[in-house]
Design a protein around this motif. Sequence first.
Motif, PDB file in Angstrom:
ATOM      1  N   ARG A 135      48.548 -15.020 -23.869  1.00 10.23           N
ATOM      2  CA  ARG A 135      47.098 -15.115 -23.833  1.00 10.23           C
ATOM      3  C   ARG A 135      46.654 -15.042 -22.374  1.00 10.23           C
ATOM      4  O   ARG A 135      47.205 -15.711 -21.516  1.00 10.23           O
ATOM      5  N   VAL A 136      45.637 -14.206 -22.122  1.00 10.65           N
ATOM      6  CA  VAL A 136      45.161 -13.989 -20.757  1.00 10.65           C
ATOM      7  C   VAL A 136      43.654 -14.243 -20.720  1.00 10.65           C
ATOM      8  O   VAL A 136      42.908 -13.723 -21.542  1.00 10.65           O
ATOM      9  N   ILE A 137      43.213 -15.036 -19.760  1.00  8.95           N
ATOM     10  CA  ILE A 137      41.782 -15.290 -19.581  1.00  8.95           C
ATOM     11  C   ILE A 137      41.321 -14.501 -18.360  1.00  8.95           C
ATOM     12  O   ILE A 137      41.870 -14.670 -17.263  1.00  8.95           O
ATOM     13  N   ILE A 138      40.330 -13.615 -18.568  1.00  9.24           N
ATOM     14  CA  ILE A 138      39.848 -12.814 -17.446  1.00  9.24           C
ATOM     15  C   ILE A 138      38.328 -12.904 -17.349  1.00  9.24           C
ATOM     16  O   ILE A 138      37.644 -13.307 -18.287  1.00  9.24           O
ATOM     17  N   THR A 139      37.806 -12.532 -16.208  1.00  9.28           N
ATOM     18  CA  THR A 139      36.356 -12.595 -15.995  1.00  9.28           C
ATOM     19  C   THR A 139      35.662 -11.489 -16.789  1.00  9.28           C
ATOM     20  O   THR A 139      36.270 -10.486 -17.162  1.00  9.28           O
ATOM     21  N   ARG A 140      34.382 -11.694 -17.031  1.00 10.74           N
ATOM     22  CA  ARG A 140      33.595 -10.694 -17.748  1.00 10.74           C
ATOM     23  C   ARG A 140      33.610  -9.360 -17.005  1.00 10.74           C
ATOM     24  O   ARG A 140      33.710  -8.291 -17.628  1.00 10.74           O
ATOM     25  N   SER A 161      29.300 -14.800 -25.439  1.00  8.26           N
ATOM     26  CA  SER A 161      28.772 -15.543 -24.286  1.00  8.26           C
ATOM     27  C   SER A 161      29.923 -16.064 -23.431  1.00  8.26           C
ATOM     28  O   SER A 161      31.077 -16.078 -23.848  1.00  8.26           O
ATOM     29  N   GLY A 162      29.603 -16.505 -22.226  1.00 10.75           N
ATOM     30  CA  GLY A 162      30.607 -17.072 -21.327  1.00 10.75           C
ATOM     31  C   GLY A 162      30.978 -16.152 -20.190  1.00 10.75           C
ATOM     32  O   GLY A 162      30.877 -14.925 -20.303  1.00 10.75           O
ATOM     33  N   LYS A 163      31.417 -16.752 -19.090  1.00 14.38           N
ATOM     34  CA  LYS A 163      31.791 -15.985 -17.902  1.00 14.38           C
ATOM     35  C   LYS A 163      33.206 -15.428 -17.994  1.00 14.38           C
ATOM     36  O   LYS A 163      33.547 -14.463 -17.310  1.00 14.38           O
TER      37      LYS A 163
END
Length: 630
Positions: A135-140, A161-163
């Motif tokens: 799992r990878v969290i990246i910016t918009r 929604s969310g950054k």
Amino acid sequence: MKVSLPDGSKKEVRKGTTLGEFAYSIGPRLGKAAVVGSIDGEIRDLFEPIEKSASVVFFTFDSPEGREAFWHSTAHLMMHAIQRLHKNVKNTIGPAVENGFYYDFDSKYTFSESDFEAIEKEMQKIVKEDLEVERVIITRKKAEEFFKGNKYKLEILKEISGKTLQFYRQGEFMDLCRGGHVPRTGMLKAFKLTKIAGAYWRGDSKNTMLQRLYGISFPETKELKEYIKLQEKAEKRDHRKLGKRLDLFSFHEEGPGFPFFHPKGMVIYRELEKFLLDEKRKRGYHEVRTPQILDNKLWHQSGHWEHYKENMYLTEVDENEYAVKPMNCPGNTKIYSSRPRSYRELPLRLSEFGHVHRHELSGVLHGLMRVRAFTQDDNHTYVTPEQIESEITGILELVETIYKPFGFEYTIRLSTKPEKSLGSDELWERAEKALTNVLEKNKVSYSLNPGEGAFYGPKIDFVIRDSLGREWQTGTVQLDFQMPERFELEYIGEDNSPHRPVMIHLAILGSMERFMAVLTEHFGGAFPVWLSPVQAKIITVADRHNKYADMVSGMMLESGIRFEMDSRAERVEAKVRDATLEKVPYIITIGDKEVEGGTLAIRTRDGKVKFGVKAASFIKKLEKEIKDRS
């Protein structure tokens, strides 16, 4: 930390231990079989660390949660392979569905079944590579750069929604996704691509037509082989083919997803309807009918506008927006509230064969199984809180009575509060407790189906098993505290004060159309006599036998038996073959011997022939078989 397990036991776990590591610590068998887990009721990937004392549940492929994650992971695997083989393929969405998975994509190259072998071969390569799924969290901003040129994904991004955004990555393939997933591609050992179809983006014909590729997968090759064998059997029983061959129903391009019932199909429909009405009348149900279209004020009040609008057909009447009803319950409340009610009237049981319309995406339409217009054998019962358990106990007995003539075995699932729901936690807890009490007091075995309740209340679902061992969720009992609250329904109690009733929703067959499809495949078109559109076929050997055949047919007509006469100038063998293909229960042959002896030659479905049968005794036997619904 202490971790609680479903069996009530507790285990000590070091902080930071992943769900996968914890599963193996319980036992290698569970460690190997687990697909995803949950921490305090939230679905999590096996690489998720346990950071605090919590309740943990593991889901294998045998569970709905495990299958969904497994199939969704295989959808990613399939798209990974496609994008390796074909450049400039724009992926859109790839969910798990009722029986496998699919992925929608946009490509200038037109795919066909001839491409399946190459795609499956590439998928096997990725499985052998045993890539880690992370799992990878990246910016918009990075997400928008990643999907540059893919208008479908960019459209989805705008709705989130969310950054930061959540992606899943395996090797060079990465996709926007809420999860969960298997931890490694090596777990996806056995799969098969099943079909290719077209599907409009977002199900809107004004949008681009995408290509949709379906597939199925299993943890082991043995399971896949068993599935393929079952599918070969199911193919022969496909209700769409049998429906056409037996002249039961049809579909036309003027109304995709809207079934056209032929005379023989309507016979089955009416027999089912009559059976249900007869049994419900014995138990005090009253038949009602509500309008097809109603002002959107009603749908706002019921909560359907908020939770179901995208599935509703809208129209305009006198410059006001109306909706074609997707459900019968809101209209039913208007019957209840049409006059003051007393506690002496409760339980008030109202039954409606209500015709509803729901906008289903074109790609999921499937014969009578998934349609856009169908009839529900709907029932709405209004009770006092004290009557809940006794009423649902009676419903359980009614369901048993209805399913018995079809020979179905069934299981029961208790479905609890979903993510999107109406009402307070207190009301939901009260409703779930009431259903649990009924099942346990009646010693009914059931499984828990967390988060799968209706948006207005928990439910008991009935899952039948057909002759091929397949499961179908048909009936449902839903306990509803929300609808009476929203519509301010009342009854005057013994204390002469107003009280709020509880609404019980009941569907036994569910969708009449879908149930007919299940029945057609369950019986392979060879319906029991009481349901058969043609219960007996009279075949004459020659024209000189027609007069006697007319006498026999008159006796059948008087007894209410559905029959057809075949006096064509064809060989008897050809006429018998035709009747056999039509799956008629009894084929009656009349020749010289039968005319002389005043008898009949009776052929049954198993090919056995009995000669010298008296017409009166055969008709009496047939009448009893129909009456008993045996």
